[in-house]
Design a protein around this motif. Sequence first.
Motif, short mmCIF file in Angstrom:
data_model
loop_
_atom_site.label_atom_id
_atom_site.label_comp_id
_atom_site.label_asym_id
_atom_site.label_seq_id
_atom_site.Cartn_x
_atom_site.Cartn_y
_atom_site.Cartn_z
N HIS A 93 0.85 -1.30 0.04
CA HIS A 93 -0.03 0.16 0.15
C HIS A 93 0.98 1.01 -0.19
CE1 HIS A 93 1.10 0.81 4.39
NE2 HIS A 93 0.38 -0.12 4.64
N PRO A 94 0.23 2.08 -0.48
CA PRO A 94 1.08 3.38 -0.26
C PRO A 94 1.81 4.41 0.67
CG PRO A 94 -1.13 4.54 -0.74
CD PRO A 94 -1.06 2.86 -0.32
N ILE A 95 1.32 3.98 2.24
CA ILE A 95 1.64 4.56 3.39
C ILE A 95 3.03 3.93 3.62
CG2 ILE A 95 1.05 4.67 5.60
CD1 ILE A 95 -1.57 4.17 4.63
N VAL A 96 4.45 4.76 3.96
CA VAL A 96 5.88 4.96 4.05
C VAL A 96 6.14 5.58 5.61
CG1 VAL A 96 7.88 4.18 2.96
CG2 VAL A 96 5.86 3.77 2.06
N VAL A 97 6.51 4.50 6.51
CA VAL A 97 7.14 5.13 7.46
C VAL A 97 8.20 6.34 7.26
CG1 VAL A 97 7.44 5.53 9.95
CG2 VAL A 97 6.18 3.69 8.98
N SER A 98 7.70 7.65 7.03
CA SER A 98 9.14 8.71 7.12
C SER A 98 10.21 8.59 7.95
CB SER A 98 8.64 10.16 7.22
OG SER A 98 9.83 11.37 6.96
N SER A 99 10.97 9.23 7.72
CA SER A 99 12.30 9.17 8.80
C SER A 99 12.37 9.77 9.88
CB SER A 99 13.41 10.42 8.45
OG SER A 99 14.81 9.70 9.12
N CYS A 100 12.17 9.29 11.43
CA CYS A 100 11.24 9.55 12.57
C CYS A 100 11.83 9.05 13.85
CB CYS A 100 9.89 9.94 12.27
SG CYS A 100 8.79 7.92 12.75
N SER A 150 2.49 -2.80 12.70
CA SER A 150 1.33 -2.62 12.50
C SER A 150 1.19 -1.97 11.27
CB SER A 150 2.22 -0.88 13.30
OG SER A 150 2.22 -0.77 14.49
N GLY A 151 1.68 -2.63 10.23
CA GLY A 151 1.01 -2.10 9.35
C GLY A 151 1.80 -1.42 7.73
N ALA A 152 3.17 -1.20 8.58
CA ALA A 152 3.89 0.25 7.25
C ALA A 152 4.39 -0.35 6.14
CB ALA A 152 5.09 0.78 8.04
N SER A 153 4.06 -0.14 5.24
CA SER A 153 4.42 -0.80 4.02
C SER A 153 5.59 -0.86 3.57
CB SER A 153 3.91 0.15 2.57
OG SER A 153 3.72 1.28 1.97
N ALA A 154 6.83 0.49 3.73
CA ALA A 154 7.82 0.10 3.95
C ALA A 154 8.68 1.11 4.86
CB ALA A 154 8.31 0.56 2.31
N VAL A 155 9.40 1.36 5.60
CA VAL A 155 10.29 2.20 6.12
C VAL A 155 11.31 3.06 6.18
CG1 VAL A 155 11.43 2.44 8.97
CG2 VAL A 155 9.34 1.05 8.40
N VAL A 156 11.51 4.51 6.69
CA VAL A 156 12.74 5.07 6.24
C VAL A 156 13.63 5.38 7.70
CG1 VAL A 156 13.96 7.19 5.31
CG2 VAL A 156 11.69 6.66 3.85
N ALA A 167 4.46 12.17 -1.35
CA ALA A 167 4.18 12.88 -0.93
C ALA A 167 4.48 12.96 0.82
CB ALA A 167 2.88 12.85 -0.51
N SER A 168 4.65 14.02 1.30
CA SER A 168 5.50 14.72 2.97
C SER A 168 4.92 15.65 3.39
CB SER A 168 6.91 14.03 3.25
OG SER A 168 7.46 13.87 4.52
N ARG A 169 4.26 15.63 4.52
CA ARG A 169 3.87 16.30 5.24
C ARG A 169 2.21 16.05 5.98
NH1 ARG A 169 5.97 22.99 4.27
NH2 ARG A 169 8.07 22.53 4.40
N MET A 227 3.91 10.12 2.75
CA MET A 227 5.47 9.38 4.28
C MET A 227 4.35 9.56 5.25
SD MET A 227 7.94 8.13 2.58
CE MET A 227 9.25 7.77 1.03
N VAL A 228 4.86 9.01 6.29
CA VAL A 228 3.68 10.09 7.77
C VAL A 228 4.42 9.68 8.85
CG1 VAL A 228 2.54 7.68 7.96
CG2 VAL A 228 1.76 9.09 9.22
N ALA A 229 5.02 10.55 9.83
CA ALA A 229 5.64 10.40 10.91
C ALA A 229 4.77 11.35 12.12
CB ALA A 229 6.90 11.26 10.71
N SER A 230 4.19 12.14 12.14
CA SER A 230 4.07 12.91 13.31
C SER A 230 3.01 12.60 13.15
CB SER A 230 3.83 14.89 12.61
OG SER A 230 5.01 15.19 12.63
N ALA A 231 1.88 12.35 12.53
CA ALA A 231 0.47 11.41 13.47
C ALA A 231 0.85 9.90 14.35
CB ALA A 231 0.07 10.69 11.94
N LEU A 232 2.04 9.59 13.67
CA LEU A 232 2.57 8.60 14.02
C LEU A 232 3.17 8.28 15.61
CD1 LEU A 232 3.95 6.22 11.31
CD2 LEU A 232 1.19 6.57 12.42
N MET A 233 3.45 9.84 15.20
CA MET A 233 4.26 10.20 17.06
C MET A 233 3.81 10.72 17.93
SD MET A 233 7.59 9.78 16.43
CE MET A 233 8.71 10.97 17.47
#
Length: 337
Positions: free
Chosen positions: A14-21, A36-42, A244-246, A266-272
């Motif tokens: 799927h398109p949701i990737v964990v951004s660097s965090c 938790s379902g990440a498709s990839a992790v930066v 997309a990031s932000r 890319m997602v980070a803040s919502a996961l934090m």
Amino acid sequence: MDLSTRYMGLTLKHPIVVSSCPLSDSLAGIKTLEDSGASAVVLHSLFEEQIRRENDAFDFFLESGSDSFAESLNFFPHISDGPKDSDRYLNKIRKAVESTDIPIIGSLNGITNSGWIDYAKLIQDAGAHALELNIYFLPTDISLTAQEIEQRYFEILKAVKKAVTIPVAVKLSPFFSAIGNMAKRLDETGADALVLFNRFYQPDFDLDKLQVDPRSSYSSPDEIRLPLLWIAVLHGQLKASLAASRGVHSPVEVVKYLLAGADTVMVASALMKNGPQFLQVLVDGLEHWLTARDYQSLEEIKGVMSKKNVSDPGAFERINYIKVLESFENPFTAGHY
């Protein structure tokens, strides 16, 4: 529902990737993100400053020891009581690749094209599936020209592409006078993906201590506007994938980015804020939106709202600026005239 997508040659579920965090700062954290379902992790970034500090420390001990006696060479392994940051980083990549079934993307953060670039090859050798270049450069030297600043990006990208064969993404700042042309030239230089956009550190002042306050803050959903615009403009004009990031805090932002033409979000803040389990909320929300509208796959909506595909491309240009201004109602005069 087929949520799969392609990102710089990698197939993601799927398109949701964990951004660097910080959530990817440990092997346990990376495995939790996968569960938790990440498709990839930066992974969190390895910084140029960390590498230079390690190299400078080694050079110092090398020079000072060799002036004493030849046998001092035997003491070099004991310069540090533990592994270096760079060694720990590479080891983390190896273990993450071995113990997970999702793409692991390394991240290098720097502003020059020498020294730290060598670690791109080491990250590849450690097993990373791809590499993200986070060229975090704030040009506070007012003597630097726009051309000099842009040239740094091209030189770094060229050096890294020469050193590795894995895909390379460039995480871009929005602060270029011609961001579209910058994206085009990076694409031509060999970038496999562009990540739009980096969130630069913006300092605040502590009025009690009269010091610069280095604290960061989470993104907000309003921040999607700028990357949404440029992803919509660039979709279909580049070979490089678009990430997309932000500002991703709900499935709404995920859907909007995909409609603009993003290949990944890319997602980070919502996961934090909400924990890694929030990934499933985003995935389920995306699937629900698609199902409710009878879509069968993600590809059916990708880029539907891009400049290339909308009926009124002027909506992305100056003419729409006038419409926006006309849409505002003055709260102090409304109803009085």
